[in-house]
Every structure is written in structure tokens, then in C-alpha cells.
Design a protein around this motif. Structure first.
Motif, PDB file in Angstrom:
ATOM      1  N   SER A 154       1.512  -0.435   2.203  1.00  0.00           N
ATOM      2  CA  SER A 154       0.740   0.807   2.291  1.00  0.00           C
ATOM      3  C   SER A 154      -0.755   0.530   2.341  1.00  0.00           C
ATOM      4  O   SER A 154      -1.247  -0.414   1.722  1.00  0.00           O
ATOM      5  CB  SER A 154       1.030   1.699   1.080  1.00  0.00           C
ATOM      6  OG  SER A 154       2.382   2.096   1.059  1.00  0.00           O
ATOM      7  N   VAL A 155      -1.471   1.384   3.061  1.00  0.00           N
ATOM      8  CA  VAL A 155      -2.931   1.288   3.082  1.00  0.00           C
ATOM      9  C   VAL A 155      -3.533   2.252   2.068  1.00  0.00           C
ATOM     10  O   VAL A 155      -4.738   2.237   1.829  1.00  0.00           O
ATOM     11  CB  VAL A 155      -3.485   1.584   4.489  1.00  0.00           C
ATOM     12  CG1 VAL A 155      -3.011   0.532   5.477  1.00  0.00           C
ATOM     13  CG2 VAL A 155      -3.071   2.985   4.952  1.00  0.00           C
ATOM     14  N   SER A 156      -2.692   3.091   1.444  1.00  0.00           N
ATOM     15  CA  SER A 156      -3.172   4.036   0.440  1.00  0.00           C
ATOM     16  C   SER A 156      -2.042   4.310  -0.546  1.00  0.00           C
ATOM     17  O   SER A 156      -0.957   4.717  -0.152  1.00  0.00           O
ATOM     18  CB  SER A 156      -3.630   5.337   1.104  1.00  0.00           C
ATOM     19  OG  SER A 156      -4.002   6.291   0.142  1.00  0.00           O
ATOM     20  N   GLU A 157      -2.296   4.069  -1.830  1.00  0.00           N
ATOM     21  CA  GLU A 157      -1.296   4.312  -2.866  1.00  0.00           C
ATOM     22  C   GLU A 157      -1.956   4.871  -4.115  1.00  0.00           C
ATOM     23  O   GLU A 157      -3.104   4.547  -4.427  1.00  0.00           O
ATOM     24  CB  GLU A 157      -0.574   3.009  -3.262  1.00  0.00           C
ATOM     25  CG  GLU A 157       0.479   2.559  -2.278  1.00  0.00           C
ATOM     26  CD  GLU A 157       1.788   3.330  -2.398  1.00  0.00           C
ATOM     27  OE1 GLU A 157       1.836   4.318  -3.164  1.00  0.00           O
ATOM     28  OE2 GLU A 157       2.756   2.956  -1.718  1.00  0.00           O
TER      29      GLU A 157
ATOM     30  N   ARG B 136       0.300  -5.077  -0.443  1.00  0.00           N
ATOM     31  CA  ARG B 136      -1.042  -5.118   0.128  1.00  0.00           C
ATOM     32  C   ARG B 136      -2.074  -4.948  -0.989  1.00  0.00           C
ATOM     33  O   ARG B 136      -1.905  -4.149  -1.899  1.00  0.00           O
ATOM     34  CB  ARG B 136      -1.218  -4.011   1.164  1.00  0.00           C
ATOM     35  CG  ARG B 136      -2.546  -4.140   1.936  1.00  0.00           C
ATOM     36  CD  ARG B 136      -2.765  -2.951   2.866  1.00  0.00           C
ATOM     37  NE  ARG B 136      -1.732  -2.825   3.871  1.00  0.00           N
ATOM     38  CZ  ARG B 136      -1.730  -3.487   5.035  1.00  0.00           C
ATOM     39  NH1 ARG B 136      -2.716  -4.325   5.317  1.00  0.00           N
ATOM     40  NH2 ARG B 136      -0.751  -3.307   5.901  1.00  0.00           N
ATOM     41  N   ASN B 137      -3.146  -5.714  -0.900  1.00  0.00           N
ATOM     42  CA  ASN B 137      -4.167  -5.709  -1.947  1.00  0.00           C
ATOM     43  C   ASN B 137      -5.102  -4.506  -1.771  1.00  0.00           C
ATOM     44  O   ASN B 137      -6.194  -4.607  -1.227  1.00  0.00           O
ATOM     45  CB  ASN B 137      -4.962  -7.011  -1.908  1.00  0.00           C
ATOM     46  CG  ASN B 137      -5.831  -7.182  -3.135  1.00  0.00           C
ATOM     47  OD1 ASN B 137      -5.860  -6.331  -4.012  1.00  0.00           O
ATOM     48  ND2 ASN B 137      -6.529  -8.296  -3.213  1.00  0.00           N
ATOM     49  N   ILE B 138      -4.636  -3.361  -2.262  1.00  0.00           N
ATOM     50  CA  ILE B 138      -5.423  -2.132  -2.285  1.00  0.00           C
ATOM     51  C   ILE B 138      -5.492  -1.693  -3.748  1.00  0.00           C
ATOM     52  O   ILE B 138      -4.685  -2.130  -4.574  1.00  0.00           O
ATOM     53  CB  ILE B 138      -4.794  -1.024  -1.413  1.00  0.00           C
ATOM     54  CG1 ILE B 138      -3.347  -0.759  -1.850  1.00  0.00           C
ATOM     55  CG2 ILE B 138      -4.853  -1.386   0.069  1.00  0.00           C
ATOM     56  CD1 ILE B 138      -2.697   0.405  -1.135  1.00  0.00           C
ATOM     57  N   PRO B 139      -6.454  -0.846  -4.115  1.00  0.00           N
ATOM     58  CA  PRO B 139      -6.628  -0.491  -5.528  1.00  0.00           C
ATOM     59  C   PRO B 139      -5.372   0.005  -6.231  1.00  0.00           C
ATOM     60  O   PRO B 139      -5.078  -0.405  -7.356  1.00  0.00           O
ATOM     61  CB  PRO B 139      -7.709   0.590  -5.472  1.00  0.00           C
ATOM     62  CG  PRO B 139      -8.520   0.224  -4.268  1.00  0.00           C
ATOM     63  CD  PRO B 139      -7.542  -0.284  -3.262  1.00  0.00           C
ATOM     64  N   GLY B 140      -4.615   0.903  -5.587  1.00  0.00           N
ATOM     65  CA  GLY B 140      -3.419   1.435  -6.222  1.00  0.00           C
ATOM     66  C   GLY B 140      -2.389   0.368  -6.538  1.00  0.00           C
ATOM     67  O   GLY B 140      -1.760   0.387  -7.603  1.00  0.00           O
ATOM     68  N   ASN B 141      -2.194  -0.579  -5.618  1.00  0.00           N
ATOM     69  CA  ASN B 141      -1.239  -1.665  -5.845  1.00  0.00           C
ATOM     70  C   ASN B 141      -1.766  -2.682  -6.847  1.00  0.00           C
ATOM     71  O   ASN B 141      -1.044  -3.168  -7.722  1.00  0.00           O
ATOM     72  CB  ASN B 141      -0.894  -2.366  -4.531  1.00  0.00           C
ATOM     73  CG  ASN B 141      -0.023  -1.518  -3.630  1.00  0.00           C
ATOM     74  OD1 ASN B 141       0.578  -0.541  -4.082  1.00  0.00           O
ATOM     75  ND2 ASN B 141       0.057  -1.867  -2.362  1.00  0.00           N
TER      76      ASN B 141
ATOM     77  N   LEU C  61      -0.196 -10.451  -3.980  1.00  0.00           N
ATOM     78  CA  LEU C  61      -1.027  -9.513  -3.233  1.00  0.00           C
ATOM     79  C   LEU C  61      -1.564 -10.176  -1.973  1.00  0.00           C
ATOM     80  O   LEU C  61      -2.071 -11.297  -2.034  1.00  0.00           O
ATOM     81  CB  LEU C  61      -2.200  -9.045  -4.104  1.00  0.00           C
ATOM     82  CG  LEU C  61      -1.846  -8.207  -5.339  1.00  0.00           C
ATOM     83  CD1 LEU C  61      -3.077  -7.990  -6.206  1.00  0.00           C
ATOM     84  CD2 LEU C  61      -1.232  -6.869  -4.942  1.00  0.00           C
ATOM     85  N   PHE C  62      -1.457  -9.478  -0.844  1.00  0.00           N
ATOM     86  CA  PHE C  62      -1.963 -10.009   0.415  1.00  0.00           C
ATOM     87  C   PHE C  62      -2.954  -9.037   1.033  1.00  0.00           C
ATOM     88  O   PHE C  62      -2.874  -7.824   0.817  1.00  0.00           O
ATOM     89  CB  PHE C  62      -0.825 -10.280   1.401  1.00  0.00           C
ATOM     90  CG  PHE C  62      -0.016  -9.063   1.772  1.00  0.00           C
ATOM     91  CD1 PHE C  62      -0.388  -8.258   2.852  1.00  0.00           C
ATOM     92  CD2 PHE C  62       1.111  -8.711   1.049  1.00  0.00           C
ATOM     93  CE1 PHE C  62       0.348  -7.134   3.197  1.00  0.00           C
ATOM     94  CE2 PHE C  62       1.858  -7.579   1.389  1.00  0.00           C
ATOM     95  CZ  PHE C  62       1.473  -6.791   2.463  1.00  0.00           C
TER      96      PHE C  62
END
Length: 266
Positions: free
Chosen positions: A169-172, A191-196, A208-209
Motif C-alpha cells: 500500500s502507498v497509504s495505510e 512498503r516503508n510508509i508511516p502507517g506500516n 520494510l522496502f
């Protein structure tokens, strides 16, 4: 206490699963929880009529915009549970942002599933197009198969038979899929996004990638390193036990409902 609970209840979605879990928590404490689909209503006046008809003493909404906006101006106290889309997407739309801020001003409490969600809310106050894009990309991708919605039991059985769960996801907000995979003892690549990143610690509870190349590199590493896989699985299971305990969550919602009861008595 009789409580109206609004949430988006499309079958087999994260919102529906979360809403049902919260409902069980509240009813276990002796409350009557009337769960309704927010998409069945257009305005607060409809909700006001429903509250009168059902003799509800308080209300709760999952998702600050989709559910919360329908609770504005009610004569009964209400609380809010943040979703993911409200803080990640709706907050960037001027009118929705304004409405959500007004809802928060009226709410007696607000629940955020992660610290990053809480911080986002503090900073900001105190999707069909995306779906079509994903489906188009999946159809063009070799070796990728898209599955439809599944009942939770079937989904868990499928996950247990997988080597790993990938969240791209690009947004979580808070990914229930990641937490479920951890609890089922299946490694997670996200994916290394804030939510994840709020729930996955790299090389501890998952991997995390940031881009496709890094994903391939980490996936190959996970396949070839049984010790890493074992450590990630154990740490992920423990993380869910400590930080996302079903019993602690139940106790928290029951405690928050007592705040609404206190408002009625006051």
C-alpha cells in the motif's frame, strides 16, 4: 446503555471486521450496540430520527468523515474511532477536513490505532480511481493473481499456507492484514510508509522496502535465511500479543463507553 454504532459495513473489509470486533467488546460489557452502515444514511437528521426510534443514549462512529459527519449536532454524546482513509486521504480535501475538525470538536473521545495516526490527527486539528489503477496493473503483471473478497476464516487459512504476506500500500492507517499475518505466524514484507512503519520494525517484526528492487532483495533474503524468518515470526507474534491484545482493546472501549455514561449522568 443503548448505543448507535455507525461504520462502513461492506462485507469482508477492514472496517467491517473492526466494527464487528468493537461491537462484541461493547456488548460483552452489557451494552446494547445497534450497528448500522453509514452509507445507508445521508444526513444527521436521519440519524437523529433513528436515535429517537431506537431510544439510543449515545453513539459511536468508525471513520471520522464517513460516520462522524452524520453525528454532528446530536443531542446524545458520541465518540469517534479513526479509520485510515480519513487521516491519509480525506484530510487533504478542504471541505472534508473542515467537517472532520468540527466533528472532533463535538466528540467526547477519539480512538487512534497507532501513534502515527494520533500524531497526524494532532497536526491536522487537535477511492474508485485508485482501485481501477491497481486492477489494471495487476492484469499486466506476470505471475500476479487478484483474488476477490474472502470470508475471514477462508482468508486466514490461505494466509497460513503462504510463505509471506506483502503489503504494498502507498497509504495505510493501521493494516489489519499485517497484524493478522503476525498473529498467524507468517512473515511480513511491507512498503516503508508511516502507517506500516508504525507497526513493523525492520528486521525485527518484519521487513520494510522502499522500492521494487529492495523488495526483491529482501524477499530473496527471507527465502534463503530460515533463522531470520523464525526470528521475525516470533517477534511479530509477540508484538501483536503485547500491543494489540484483544482483551486490552475490549477493556479500553468499555472504559471509554463509561465516559459517555458519565456524560449522561452529568
Amino acid at each position: 446503555m443503548r448505543l448507535l454504532f455507525l461504520a462502513v459495513l461492506r462485507p469482508h473489509t477492514g472496517n467491517a471486521v473492526t466494527a464487528e470486533r468493537v461491537r462484541v467488546h461493547l456488548e460483552a460489557a452489557g451494552h446494547v450496540c445497534i450497528l448500522k452502515d453509514a452509507f445507508d444514511f445521508e444526513s444527521p437528521s436521519e440519524i437523529a430520527n433513528l436515535i429517537t426510534a431506537e431510544k439510543c443514549e449515545a453513539a459511536l462512529a468508525l471513520h471520522l468523515y464517513r460516520g462522524g459527519r452524520l453525528l454532528q449536532g446530536l443531542r446524545v454524546p458520541f465518540g469517534i474511532i479513526f479509520g485510515g482513509t480519513d487521516l491519509n486521504e480525506d484530510v487533504n480535501q478542504g471541505e472534508k477536513n473542515k467537517v472532520m475538525g468540527e466533528v472532533l470538536e463535538e466528540a467526547r473521545f477519539a480512538v487512534a490505532f497507532t501513534e502515527s495516526m494520533k500524531e497526524t490527527a494532532h497536526v491536522q486539528w487537535v477511492d474508485p480511481v485508485f482501485t481501477r489503477e491497481v486492477k489494471a496493473k495487476v492484469q499486466r503483471a506476470a505471475g500476479v493473481r487478484q483474488m476477490g473478497e474472502m470470508a475471514q476464516g477462508d482468508l486466514h487459512a490461505a494466509v497460513k499456507n503462504c510463505f509471506a504476506v506483502v503489503n504494498s500500500s502507498v497509504s495505510e492507517g493501521m493494516s489489519a492484514a499485517i497484524l493478522e499475518a503476525m498473529d498467524l505466524e507468517v512473515p511480513v514484507l511491507a512498503r516503508n510508509i508511516p502507517g506500516n512503519a508504525a507497526i513493523v520494525k525492520h528486521e525485527v517484526t518484519g521487513l520494510l522496502f522502499s522500492d521494487p528492487q529492495e523488495f526483491v532483495q529482501l524477499a530473496k533474503r527471507l527465502v534463503s535465511d530460515p533463522a531470520l524468518e523464525k526470528e521475525i515470526v516470533a517477534n511479530g507474534k509477540e508484538y501483536v500479543r503485547v500491543h494489540h491484545s484483544w482483551r486490552v482493546e475490549r477493556d479500553t472501549y468499555q472504559r471509554l463507553l463509561r465516559k459517555l455514561e458519565g456524560s449522561l449522568e452529568g
